[in-house]
Design a protein around this motif. Sequence first.
Motif, short mmCIF file in Angstrom:
data_model
loop_
_atom_site.label_atom_id
_atom_site.label_comp_id
_atom_site.label_asym_id
_atom_site.label_seq_id
_atom_site.Cartn_x
_atom_site.Cartn_y
_atom_site.Cartn_z
N TRP A 128 25.41 -33.10 -80.40
CA TRP A 128 25.72 -31.69 -80.68
C TRP A 128 26.53 -31.15 -79.62
O TRP A 128 27.15 -30.43 -79.77
CB TRP A 128 24.10 -31.14 -80.78
CG TRP A 128 24.41 -29.48 -80.95
CD1 TRP A 128 24.45 -28.97 -82.21
CD2 TRP A 128 24.62 -28.29 -80.10
NE1 TRP A 128 24.66 -27.68 -82.01
CE2 TRP A 128 24.64 -27.35 -80.54
CE3 TRP A 128 24.31 -28.36 -78.57
CZ2 TRP A 128 24.71 -26.13 -80.09
CZ3 TRP A 128 24.53 -27.10 -77.91
CH2 TRP A 128 24.42 -25.92 -78.75
N HIS A 129 26.30 -31.65 -78.29
CA HIS A 129 27.22 -30.99 -77.27
C HIS A 129 28.66 -31.35 -77.54
O HIS A 129 29.37 -30.70 -77.27
CB HIS A 129 26.63 -31.69 -75.93
CG HIS A 129 27.66 -31.57 -74.83
ND1 HIS A 129 27.75 -30.28 -74.18
CD2 HIS A 129 28.38 -32.25 -73.93
CE1 HIS A 129 28.86 -30.34 -73.21
NE2 HIS A 129 29.09 -31.66 -73.36
N GLY A 162 30.17 -32.11 -80.61
CA GLY A 162 30.55 -31.73 -81.84
C GLY A 162 30.28 -30.36 -82.28
O GLY A 162 30.68 -29.71 -83.27
N ARG A 163 29.31 -29.75 -81.69
CA ARG A 163 28.55 -28.62 -82.07
C ARG A 163 28.08 -28.46 -83.40
O ARG A 163 28.48 -27.33 -84.28
CB ARG A 163 29.46 -27.31 -81.58
CG ARG A 163 30.03 -27.32 -80.38
CD ARG A 163 29.01 -26.83 -79.44
NE ARG A 163 29.55 -26.47 -78.00
CZ ARG A 163 29.61 -26.97 -76.77
NH1 ARG A 163 29.02 -28.27 -77.03
NH2 ARG A 163 29.80 -26.37 -75.89
N GLN A 164 27.66 -29.59 -84.04
CA GLN A 164 27.14 -29.65 -85.45
C GLN A 164 25.84 -30.50 -85.38
O GLN A 164 25.49 -31.36 -84.59
CB GLN A 164 28.31 -30.42 -86.15
CG GLN A 164 29.39 -29.58 -86.42
CD GLN A 164 29.58 -28.35 -87.13
OE1 GLN A 164 28.60 -28.03 -88.17
NE2 GLN A 164 30.28 -27.50 -86.77
N PRO A 211 25.54 -26.41 -86.64
CA PRO A 211 25.49 -24.89 -85.95
C PRO A 211 24.01 -24.64 -85.75
O PRO A 211 23.15 -24.70 -86.44
CB PRO A 211 26.22 -24.23 -86.72
CG PRO A 211 26.10 -24.64 -88.23
CD PRO A 211 25.99 -26.14 -88.05
N HIS A 258 23.26 -20.35 -74.25
CA HIS A 258 24.42 -21.05 -74.40
C HIS A 258 25.32 -20.60 -75.41
O HIS A 258 25.15 -19.84 -76.31
CB HIS A 258 23.58 -22.28 -75.26
CG HIS A 258 24.59 -23.66 -75.43
ND1 HIS A 258 25.70 -23.77 -76.07
CD2 HIS A 258 24.36 -24.63 -74.73
CE1 HIS A 258 26.51 -24.74 -75.93
NE2 HIS A 258 25.94 -25.46 -75.03
N ALA A 301 27.65 -21.69 -77.53
CA ALA A 301 27.48 -22.19 -78.90
C ALA A 301 26.69 -21.69 -79.57
O ALA A 301 26.80 -22.20 -80.98
CB ALA A 301 27.87 -23.68 -78.93
N VAL A 302 25.73 -20.95 -79.18
CA VAL A 302 24.49 -20.85 -80.32
C VAL A 302 24.61 -19.44 -80.73
O VAL A 302 24.77 -18.59 -79.87
CB VAL A 302 23.07 -20.80 -79.37
CG1 VAL A 302 21.81 -20.51 -80.25
CG2 VAL A 302 22.96 -22.36 -78.94
N CYS A 303 24.48 -19.12 -81.95
CA CYS A 303 24.34 -17.73 -82.87
C CYS A 303 23.15 -17.28 -82.60
O CYS A 303 22.11 -17.59 -83.09
CB CYS A 303 24.64 -17.92 -84.01
SG CYS A 303 24.81 -16.54 -84.91
N ALA A 337 29.15 -18.52 -88.00
CA ALA A 337 28.61 -19.56 -87.55
C ALA A 337 28.34 -20.80 -88.38
O ALA A 337 28.82 -21.91 -88.14
CB ALA A 337 27.18 -19.45 -86.95
#
Length: 328
Positions: free
Chosen positions: A150-151, A153-155, A157, A230, A232-234, A259
């Motif tokens: 996740w770090h 590719g951020r997938q 979301p 973080h 990248a977090v919505c 997101a």
Amino acid sequence: MVVPQMIVVSLRGSGTPLLADITTALGYTSYGTMSGDPRGGDDRPGPGEVHPLLEAAFGQDRATLLLHEQRQNREALEAAFQEAVSALWRVWWMRLGQPTTLASPVDPGTEARLTGLPDTALLKLLPGRGCWYLTGLDLQRADAGFLRAWHAGRQPPIVFHHRDIRDRIISQIRMLSQPADRVGSMPEHLIYRDVLAALPTLDDRITLALTDPGFPGMEEARRSQWLLHHPAVCVITHEELAGATTGARAQALTRLLHAVGHPDPSAALATAPLVTDDDAEVAVGTGRALFTPAHEDLLHRYHGDLLPARPPRSGVLPVRHNAPAPTG
């Protein structure tokens, strides 16, 4: 392009059903803590999703045989696919650091084959469009491989959904004070239903929730605070979704739509479910009305770290707990 999978960390008592209405309207089927939600969703596999999962779960030979003989034995194919999906969900649940039972109806061999796959492959195997609802995401319990993937590719979301701690506590107390058949099957809920039932007043129950470190959801919220910070977090609050300010609601939904990569946020906003008077769980500010000054003192003493930081007055440095005050 709308992402096929997403993760929502919704702290206990945060009014999760309201957000589940929204993600369902966006076409996502709720899994995890909202998997039994009657709002449902469409989790049917899409084109090209059946064979890869069958092959990963059972091997190429059996997958080919199941698909080849589907006309003669459709039930066998559907049963095998459901077994593979159940094993995949269990593997994902463990990767997300969520509690599981040792006894499982899933075949150990099927689960072992899927467990050995890398996270990128597991993500692609999930059928349909799913939204994983969790009540917490603890960095010490989640699988290290999942966190690294996740770090990088951020997938999928991640959305963090929370609420004023007072309202969360009142919501939890009300839920745990229901008849036994409506509390659910989570072990800590069953235990604390008995505990709360032995207390005579709401004030006593609020005091217990504030002072008992094991009260459901409190430590879970503390271990999930990293999600607030973080980039990248919505982050979405219940107050935004259920409050009286339509602008705040639109902004929160827009963040959610971006997101998940929705191609037409304006159209999605126009069809998003609205709060109704029947939504008893959405009342904002209930906790502040029910907390006494003594409760507020306990809240700041035991859970001050879960309260939003107050901006310092102009020219005055904030003083942190357990740190010396600035001098000079």
